[in-house]
Scaffold this active site. Structure first.
Site, mmCIF file in Angstrom:
data_model
loop_
_atom_site.group_PDB
_atom_site.id
_atom_site.type_symbol
_atom_site.label_atom_id
_atom_site.label_comp_id
_atom_site.label_asym_id
_atom_site.label_seq_id
_atom_site.Cartn_x
_atom_site.Cartn_y
_atom_site.Cartn_z
ATOM 1 N N THR A 137 0.841 -1.192 0.000
ATOM 2 C CA THR A 137 0.000 0.000 0.000
ATOM 3 C C THR A 137 0.880 1.247 0.000
ATOM 4 O O THR A 137 1.895 1.291 0.705
ATOM 5 C CB THR A 137 -0.983 0.114 1.196
ATOM 6 N N ASP A 139 0.000 3.776 1.403
ATOM 7 C CA ASP A 139 -0.285 4.471 2.673
ATOM 8 C C ASP A 139 0.706 4.123 3.785
ATOM 9 O O ASP A 139 0.784 4.842 4.772
ATOM 10 C CB ASP A 139 -1.694 4.119 3.162
ATOM 11 N N MET A 181 -2.653 11.472 -0.491
ATOM 12 C CA MET A 181 -3.444 10.336 0.015
ATOM 13 C C MET A 181 -2.876 9.829 1.341
ATOM 14 O O MET A 181 -2.021 10.466 1.936
ATOM 15 C CB MET A 181 -3.463 9.231 -1.027
#
Ligand code: F6P
Length: 360
Positions: A137, A139, A181
């Site tokens: 990911t 993130d 993000m």
């Protein structure tokens, strides 16, 4: 072990193909196994859509962004959306998955995914499927690993955007806001903000006060700096306020899609300081494109480690970076809780030490 399956699940990120390639090559080169890639993540596993991955199939994909297998971040076999006669209904299709794996003679599965996909992998493992996970990911919000692959490339993209915003901000004496993000974690904003020389970084873990952001901008003006750069994580929120939700995707493991805080912060800064402010939302540019050198190497290490974990019978595990070493951890350690930025993290302290404000 004769035949293994590979799945890329959840939102795509740079380095997925590098992992698919490394799993396939190491499975064939080291152990002579056959490899099958399921298409479009868990959707393909339910619908029995797959392709054989041989050395030819994974040739030339190391540097390619996205995933050659396709992916979705909305299909969960345990809560699968079926549309029949115009009616929508969620059903548990895990028995179909087990049947498909059995029929194809697949002995074990490598699941390349974030917390949603690895949760599903863990549930499949509990039903008897031999699974190894690979942490993916942009993130970087998965527990039990220091890094997920794709994160560094996303940070590099955001840093490049900040470099570009810097020159135009300086020319026009403007405030530039960049929304990045990261969902509920501020890792991308924090890392990109430090790398890109931001003046203010807003992350979900540290609720901000608008007046503190404006104070920082005014302070810069007083020292002759007529522009300011603000990085806002999509999950950032004001003290006592809420995150800004862009849309809800009901069939997704995490239905909430964040977005919009950048514009809100930008409007308020312009109103309160009178300084011309522009907002850029970086969006999916952070997920697309080629992985950088770091992510190509990490993805390759993760892919080979996943194959070796299967060979060692280390099922129900996830490959993980601990310091500089790639090892394995139990899957359940990775999925229990999201890894957020500790507010006293060394990188927060470093940022504060060089004068970056967190709006607090
Ligand atoms: O988890 C990866 C991520 O890019 C998040 O940073 C972002 O909030 C989300 O996925 C966006 O999802 P979608 O691709 O469905 O818009």
């Amino acid at each position: 072990m004769h035949r293994i399956g590979v799945i890329t699940g959840g939102g795509d990120c740079p380095g997925l193909n590098a992992v698919v390639r490394a799993v396939t090559k190491s499975a064939i080169n080291l152990y002579g196994w056959e490899v099958i890639g399921f298409e479009d993540g868990f959707k393909g596993l339910v619908e029995n859509r797959y392709r054989i991955l041989d050395l030819q199939a994974v040739s030339g994909i190391l540097h390619r962004g996205g995933t050659i297998l396709g992916t979705t971040n909305r299909d969960n076999p345990f809560n699968f959306l079926i549309e029949e006669n115009g009616q929508k209904e969620f059903r548990d299709m895990s028995a179909v998955v087990l049947e498909n794996l059995d029929r194809l003679g697949i002995d074990a599965l490598v699941v390349i995914g974030g917390d949603g996909s690895l949760n599903i992998a863990y549930q499949l493992h509990q039903k008897g499927v031999k699974v190894v996970g690979v942490p993916k990911t942009i993130d970087n919000d998965l527990s039990a690993t220091d890094l997920t692959f794709g994160f560094h490339t996303a940070v590099a993209t955001a840093m490049d955007a900040l470099d570009r915003l810097h020159t135009t901000a300086e020319s026009h004496h403007r405030v530039m806001v960049l929304e990045v993000m990261g969902r509920y974690a501020g890792w991308i904003a924090l890392a990109a903000g430090i790398a890109g020389g931001a003046d203010v970084i807003l992350i979900p873990e540290i609720p901000f006060k608008l007046e503190k952001i404006c104070e920082k901008i005014e302070e810069r003006t007083l020292t002759g700096k007529k522009f300011s750069i603000i990085v806002v994580a999509e999950g950032a929120k004001p003290e006592g306020g809420e995150m800004v939700v862009q849309k809800i995707v009901p069939e997704s493991h995490d239905p909430v899609r964040l977005g919009g805080i950048g514009n809100k912060v930008g409007e308020e800064i312009e109103r309160l300081t009178g300084k011309e402010t522009r907002v850029t939302v970086l969006g999916h540019l952070q997920r697309g494109g080629s992985p950088n050198a770091f992510d190509r190497i990490l993805s390759t290490r993760y892919g080979v480690a996943a194959t070796k974990a299967l060979k060692a019978g280390n099922y129900g595990s996830m490959v993980s970076l601990q310091g500089s070493v790639v090892t394995t951890v139990p899957l359940e350690d990775a999925i229990g809780e999201l890894k957020k930025v500790p507010v006293d993290h060394e990188m927060i302290q470093v940022a504060r030490a060089v004068g970056i404000s967190f709006g607090d």
